[in-house]
Design an enzyme around this catalytic site. Structure first.
Site, short mmCIF file in Angstrom:
data_model
loop_
_atom_site.label_atom_id
_atom_site.label_comp_id
_atom_site.label_asym_id
_atom_site.label_seq_id
_atom_site.Cartn_x
_atom_site.Cartn_y
_atom_site.Cartn_z
N ARG A 110 -9.21 0.94 8.41
CA ARG A 110 -8.63 0.38 6.83
C ARG A 110 -9.85 0.16 5.94
NH1 ARG A 110 -3.81 -2.31 7.70
NH2 ARG A 110 -3.19 -3.15 9.56
N LYS B 17 5.82 7.91 -0.28
CA LYS B 17 5.86 9.06 0.49
C LYS B 17 7.50 9.35 0.62
CE LYS B 17 3.74 9.77 4.88
NZ LYS B 17 3.65 9.45 6.24
N PHE C 204 -0.33 12.03 7.97
CA PHE C 204 -0.67 10.57 8.75
C PHE C 204 -1.90 10.23 7.93
CE2 PHE C 204 -1.81 7.01 10.94
CZ PHE C 204 -0.76 6.74 11.59
N ASP D 217 -4.28 1.73 8.18
CA ASP D 217 -4.44 1.84 9.40
C ASP D 217 -4.21 2.65 10.36
OD1 ASP D 217 -2.10 0.11 9.56
OD2 ASP D 217 -2.77 -0.23 11.75
N ASP E 201 7.27 4.09 2.62
CA ASP E 201 7.52 5.36 3.51
C ASP E 201 9.00 5.29 3.76
OD1 ASP E 201 7.73 7.10 5.56
OD2 ASP E 201 6.27 6.16 7.04
N ASP F 68 0.71 -1.28 -0.07
CA ASP F 68 -0.01 0.15 -0.12
C ASP F 68 0.85 1.20 -0.02
OD1 ASP F 68 0.68 -0.70 2.54
OD2 ASP F 68 -0.96 -0.11 3.44
C1 PRP Z 1 2.79 -0.53 6.60
C2 PRP Z 1 2.64 -0.52 5.18
C3 PRP Z 1 3.80 -0.98 4.41
C4 PRP Z 1 5.00 -0.52 5.44
C5 PRP Z 1 5.55 0.60 4.74
O1 PRP Z 1 3.01 -1.99 7.17
O2 PRP Z 1 1.74 -1.57 5.01
O3 PRP Z 1 4.24 -2.32 4.36
O4 PRP Z 1 4.39 -0.14 6.91
O5 PRP Z 1 6.43 1.41 5.64
P1 PRP Z 1 8.06 1.29 5.49
O6 PRP Z 1 8.44 1.85 3.98
O7 PRP Z 1 8.67 2.33 6.26
O8 PRP Z 1 8.73 -0.24 5.70
P2 PRP Z 1 2.65 -2.06 8.82
O9 PRP Z 1 3.99 -2.66 9.21
O10 PRP Z 1 2.29 -0.92 9.34
O11 PRP Z 1 1.54 -3.29 8.51
P3 PRP Z 1 0.28 -3.31 8.05
O12 PRP Z 1 0.53 -3.59 6.36
O13 PRP Z 1 -0.41 -4.63 8.61
O14 PRP Z 1 -0.52 -2.04 8.34
#
Ligand code: PRP
Length: 181
Positions: A165, A131, A152, A159, A103, A100
């Site tokens: 979500r 991002k 955010f 989420d 970051d 999704d």
């Molecule tokens: C979120 C998102 C990405 C990741 C991105 O996952 O879904 O997989 O963070 O961040 P990054 O580029 O800093 O690694 P999260 O670990 O929050 O789990 P989720 O998908 O279950 O929400």
């Protein structure tokens, strides 16, 4: 306060997202030019994006899921934990890895590295949101639906503490909502 009033501003409506996803799907379909592809969706955040995107791609797709989480120290993602690995063999297959959001870049980079060891024929990445302001490691996604600022955001799979979500749009969460959960 009701659920929707936790949202300060809607960034992308369901219609915006649908139109953008159709464009992205067309691009993916053209690039793979009739080849079979294994879609790997990174849970949980990408489940809605993946299910909408694949229905606009007219290719022979197989779907698999990987569930990872990262232990964070402050704002920096650290070690990646694989909660659920693949259930299929990607050796000699074209793989399109879907998340999704990118970051810090840690999740996508590490998952890509892990899957590369399985010897796919090719491996590309696709994200709904990029991002750039959050990046801590060098990682560029091959397909990006939207570049987003340093907000955010929640909804459409994203989420905050596992909530929001299911919102059909993407919005910015109010500060008060962040503190009340
Ligand atoms: C979120 C998102 C990405 C990741 C991105 O996952 O879904 O997989 O963070 O961040 P990054 O580029 O800093 O690694 P999260 O670990 O929050 O789990 P989720 O998908 O279950 O929400």
């Amino acid at each position: 306060m009701n659920y929707l009033s936790d949202i300060k501003e809607i960034l992308y409506s369901p219609r915006d997202i649908d139109e953008r996803i159709q464009g992205l799907a067309k691009q993916i379909q053209t690039d793979y030019n009739g080849e079979d592809v294994v879609i790997i969706s990174i849970l949980k955040g990408s489940f809605i994006f993946t299910s909408d995107l694949i229905r606009y791609i007219n290719l022979r797709l197989a779907i698999d899921f990987i569930h990872v989480s990262s232990y964070r120290e402050g704002m920096t993602s650290k070690e990646l934990i694989i909660n659920k690995g693949l259930s299929s063999n990607i050796n000699n297959k074209h793989v399109l890895l879907i998340d999704d959001i990118i970051d810090t870049g840690n999740t996508l980079k590490q998952v890509k590295e892990i899957l590369t060891k399985e010897n796919p024929l090719s491996i590309k990445t696709c994200v709904l949101y990029n991002k750039p302001s959050g990046r801590k490691v060098e990682m560029v996604a091959d397909y990006v639906a939207y570049d987003v600022g340093n907000y955010f955001i929640v909804g459409y799979g994203l989420d905050y503490n596992e909530k929001y979500r299911n919102l059909p749009f993407v919005g910015i969460l109010r500060e008060e909502a962040i503190t009340k959960i």
